[in-house]
Design an enzyme around this catalytic site. Structure first.
Site, PDB file in Angstrom:
ATOM      1  CD  GLN A 141      -1.139   0.104   3.734  1.00  0.00           C
ATOM      2  OE1 GLN A 141      -1.584  -0.996   4.079  1.00  0.00           O
ATOM      3  NE2 GLN A 141      -1.441   1.229   4.363  1.00  0.00           N
ATOM      4  CB  CYS A 148      -4.583  -1.219   5.542  1.00  0.00           C
ATOM      5  SG  CYS A 148      -5.596  -0.433   6.827  1.00  0.00           S
ATOM      6  CG  HIS A 280      -2.771  -2.630   9.497  1.00  0.00           C
ATOM      7  ND1 HIS A 280      -2.662  -1.839   8.372  1.00  0.00           N
ATOM      8  CD2 HIS A 280      -2.119  -3.804   9.202  1.00  0.00           C
ATOM      9  CE1 HIS A 280      -1.963  -2.492   7.443  1.00  0.00           C
ATOM     10  NE2 HIS A 280      -1.642  -3.678   7.920  1.00  0.00           N
ATOM     11  CG  ASN A 307       0.596  -6.378   6.702  1.00  0.00           C
ATOM     12  OD1 ASN A 307      -0.322  -5.600   6.438  1.00  0.00           O
ATOM     13  ND2 ASN A 307       1.496  -6.110   7.623  1.00  0.00           N
TER      14      ASN A 307
END
Length: 341
Positions: A141, A148, A280, A307
């Site tokens: 990102q 996110c 997150h 992630n």
């Protein structure tokens, strides 16, 4: 004789001082080399010398923190290791304050999502959807966009669509950043809200709407979007329901409370400090158990999490997080989507 003893004492002090200077100079030279290598690896450039000196100071503090933590890990006193990754030149406070989710009071309003609980279902002891070839490569990102929530949403869509159709699409996070008006682009958002947007509008392919790390004018084209026949998008209460959904249906999105320790994660099962509430969004792509070597120790259940910080972070972009203890408030925002076929 007495004079010789005094001279010898002075000589010893002098040699000790010289040795200390040499050791310090050697350590400083080593850190200079590491600093320059780290800057080159992560393409770090600073506007002024003062800014670089401040970042170097923060980086050295991180270096000391990482070395001390990994020494404990080597002794078996920590279950995970840390690394000097792209966040190493931030202070602990800066790392802990980074967030790409909106304030919690905005999280579920005005989303029309229902909570869904599974009845008692036997599920496999281990699941990893990466083995199905229905998980896209880890994406990044970037540093300057709190997106996110868009990456977590799109990642779940990509995987669940592939599980049902056997076609893995690379979909556009930028469309959500630019066009989802319920969320707030690079200033944060919530996957459950983004799932509602996707259910109504579909998602374009990444190659037709590429990611730019900033919010821009919406360029959504309905004719180019993949319109998925969404049956429902819903919230999953509790880790048992989360695991069942992952096992039966596919990856899900969750919010976690990311801390400075988490950002420096390198490998192992993370069970370190967390932020007080989710800040997150990530994707659970599976789960498993690490069996203890010692009978006196307990097995460790963990989640496999994708992630959006690039492949150089963590275990090739992934992190294992301890399961069944609500680690980092992982149960508070679990959500996903289903399709009719």
């Amino acid at each position: 004789m007495h004079l010789l003893i005094i001279q010898r004492m002075h000589l010893d002090k002098y040699l000790f001082a010289i040795s200390a200077i040499i050791v310090c100079a050697s350590a400083s030279h080593f850190l200079d080399q590491e600093w320059n290598a780290w800057k080159s690896k992560y393409e770090k450039k600073y506007v002024t010398l003062d800014k670089e000196l401040n970042r170097r100071k923060a980086w050295e503090a991180t270096w000391e923190k990482v070395q001390k933590h990994n020494q404990l890990a080597d002794q078996g006193l920590k279950s995970y290791r840390m690394a000097m990754n792209q966040f190493a030149d931030l202070t602990d406070n800066e790392r802990s304050s980074k967030s790409c989710l909106l304030p919690r009071e905005k999280s579920l309003n005005p989303v029309k999502a229902e909570s869904y609980s599974y009845t008692s279902i036997t599920i496999p002891k281990e699941v990893d959807w990466r083995k199905s070839n229905c998980v896209t490569p880890v994406k990044n990102q970037g540093t300057f966009c709190g997106s996110c929530w868009a990456f977590a949403t799109v990642g779940v869509m990509e995987s669940r669509y592939c599980i049902r159709t056997k076609e893995l699409l690379n979909l556009s996070e930028q469309q959500l950043v630019d066009c989802d008006e319920i969320n707030e682009g690079c200033c944060g958002g919530f996957p459950i809200k983004a799932l509602e947007y996707v259910a109504q509008h579909g998602v374009m392919r990444n190659k037709e709407y590429e990611y730019s790390q900033k919010k821009a004018t919406c360029e959504y084209d309905s004719d180019k979007a993949i319109h998925m026949n969404v049956s429902k998008f819903y919230i999953l209460p509790g880790e048992e329901n989360m695991a069942t959904s992952v096992a039966i249906e596919g990856p899900i999105t969750v919010g976690i409370g990311v801390s400075s320790d988490f950002q420096l994660y390198s490998e192992g099962i993370f069970e370190g400090d967390c932020a007080e509430s989710p800040n997150h969004a990530v994707i659970i792509v599976g789960y498993g158990t690490e069996h203890a070597n010692d009978k006196e120790e307990e097995d460790k259940d963990y989640w496999i999490i994708k992630n959006s910080w690039g492949k150089e972070w963590g275990e090739d972009g992934y992190v294992k997080m301890k399961r069944n203890i609500n680690q980092c408030s992982i149960t508070e925002m679990a959500a996903t989507i289903d399709f009719r076929m």
